[in-house]
Design an enzyme around this catalytic site. Sequence first.
Site, PDB file in Angstrom:
ATOM      1  N   ILE A 178       0.897  -1.234   0.418  1.00  0.00           N
ATOM      2  CA  ILE A 178      -0.149  -0.239  -0.349  1.00  0.00           C
ATOM      3  C   ILE A 178       0.693   1.359   0.016  1.00  0.00           C
ATOM      4  O   ILE A 178       1.109   1.857  -1.074  1.00  0.00           O
ATOM      5  CB  ILE A 178      -0.900   0.000   0.805  1.00  0.00           C
ATOM      6  CG1 ILE A 178      -1.393  -1.416   1.535  1.00  0.00           C
ATOM      7  CG2 ILE A 178      -1.646   1.292   1.380  1.00  0.00           C
ATOM      8  CD1 ILE A 178      -2.947  -1.694   2.187  1.00  0.00           C
ATOM      9  N   CYS A 250      -4.672   5.143   7.131  1.00  0.00           N
ATOM     10  CA  CYS A 250      -5.957   4.495   7.350  1.00  0.00           C
ATOM     11  C   CYS A 250      -5.268   2.478   7.397  1.00  0.00           C
ATOM     12  O   CYS A 250      -5.770   1.623   6.487  1.00  0.00           O
ATOM     13  CB  CYS A 250      -5.652   4.233   5.161  1.00  0.00           C
ATOM     14  SG  CYS A 250      -7.663   5.489   5.150  1.00  0.00           S
ATOM     15  N   ALA A 251      -4.916   2.327   8.044  1.00  0.00           N
ATOM     16  CA  ALA A 251      -3.682   1.223   8.098  1.00  0.00           C
ATOM     17  C   ALA A 251      -4.380   0.688   9.572  1.00  0.00           C
ATOM     18  O   ALA A 251      -5.363  -0.359   9.272  1.00  0.00           O
ATOM     19  CB  ALA A 251      -2.380   1.509   8.186  1.00  0.00           C
ATOM     20  N   GLU A 281     -14.162  -0.536  17.215  1.00  0.00           N
ATOM     21  CA  GLU A 281     -14.627  -0.587  16.720  1.00  0.00           C
ATOM     22  C   GLU A 281     -16.416  -1.111  16.237  1.00  0.00           C
ATOM     23  O   GLU A 281     -16.286  -2.360  16.733  1.00  0.00           O
ATOM     24  CB  GLU A 281     -14.188  -0.232  14.689  1.00  0.00           C
ATOM     25  CG  GLU A 281     -12.677   0.070  14.108  1.00  0.00           C
ATOM     26  CD  GLU A 281     -12.584  -0.181  12.779  1.00  0.00           C
ATOM     27  OE1 GLU A 281     -12.605  -1.280  12.773  1.00  0.00           O
ATOM     28  OE2 GLU A 281     -11.432   0.267  12.593  1.00  0.00           O
ATOM     29  N   HIS A 300     -13.604   2.198   8.478  1.00  0.00           N
ATOM     30  CA  HIS A 300     -12.342   1.022   7.634  1.00  0.00           C
ATOM     31  C   HIS A 300     -13.546   0.579   7.191  1.00  0.00           C
ATOM     32  O   HIS A 300     -13.389  -0.541   6.474  1.00  0.00           O
ATOM     33  CB  HIS A 300     -13.062   0.557   9.409  1.00  0.00           C
ATOM     34  CG  HIS A 300     -12.352  -0.763   9.299  1.00  0.00           C
ATOM     35  ND1 HIS A 300     -11.727  -1.070  10.480  1.00  0.00           N
ATOM     36  CD2 HIS A 300     -11.005  -1.055   8.203  1.00  0.00           C
ATOM     37  CE1 HIS A 300     -10.917  -2.034  10.054  1.00  0.00           C
ATOM     38  NE2 HIS A 300     -10.311  -1.831   8.673  1.00  0.00           N
ATOM     39  N   ALA A 304     -12.551  -1.048   0.388  1.00  0.00           N
ATOM     40  CA  ALA A 304     -14.072  -1.443  -0.405  1.00  0.00           C
ATOM     41  C   ALA A 304     -13.688  -0.758  -0.956  1.00  0.00           C
ATOM     42  O   ALA A 304     -13.795   0.158  -1.726  1.00  0.00           O
ATOM     43  CB  ALA A 304     -14.764  -0.899   0.791  1.00  0.00           C
TER      44      ALA A 304
END
Length: 340
Positions: A178, A250-251, A281, A300, A304
Amino acid sequence: MTIRILAAGDHFVRSDLLADALRQVVPGGADIRELTLPWPVVPFGRVGEVDEASDVEEELIEALRGVEICVTQMAPLTRRVLDACPDLKLFCVSRGGPVNANLQAATEAGVTVTFAPGRNAVATAEHTVAMLLAATRRIPQTNADLARGVWRGDYYMYDHVGPELEGGTVGLVGYGAIGSRVARMLEGFGAEVLVYDPYVTGVPGQVELEELLRRSRFVSLHARVTPETTGMIDAKRIALMPAGSVLVNCARGALLDYDALCDALDSGHLFGAAVDVFPTEPIPEGSRLLTTPNLVMTPHLAGASKETAAKAARIVAEDVARYLRGEPVAHHANPVLAAS
């Protein structure tokens, strides 16, 4: 003898996607059954001794009766499931890491566990850049104001506008599938990219973490969670960042001290931040994250995309095909078993 396979999908990596991918690569005589798990309609959580799984042990045990192979995203491979399913030999997790599988118990039971590295690398990299831009240009806040009929000219004031990526310095903490993609995207914006990753060498712009934080106007996290990286971006390290910086995660939530993040946003030390992952979460009611200014959040879903789901299904199906041909699987999660 007919091989029985369970495609235990959900509402993202769907059962039909898994089953279709399997039918393309496994022998035609295989008995492929489907089970739909409730995620993400029902959030994942801890199930038994595993994390980030759907709480469906009973349904899974019933569906695995006589089944040799299971492909899934969120099904919990707990010791209880393993004890109840002696026919199971291969458990394929269509995620970047098999956190929902008890690898020690699987190894003891002789069950091979595989996973799907890189399945969401493109989607997460694109989402990261989108979050960086959203936080820097305050897109969610201005959109929300316009949606309720408020035109705020003060957003155009010098002290309220953010910096440009072109000519700026972006620090990437982690340079895997990423992080390396994010670097290529940011170079297209004309940004200077610095990298901290002790597991890679020869990367242009590679520096130590403290230097990266001191020099970077923008910082994005892409490291894996280990004992060494847990809480690595804390109050002391956030303070190293230049005033008016932007921080993106975003990890994994465990990489970042979220109280320290909120303090830095409240004080104005950080111009903005954007996060897709959280320490708990869903976000608990009353969390500071819900009221801290200049914070962009998504639930999260950085990874997606339709392509992610299709890649995930294809990667695990290909390992099923290798297993059925008697070949080593490509993405083995319990290497002790692989070596035995």
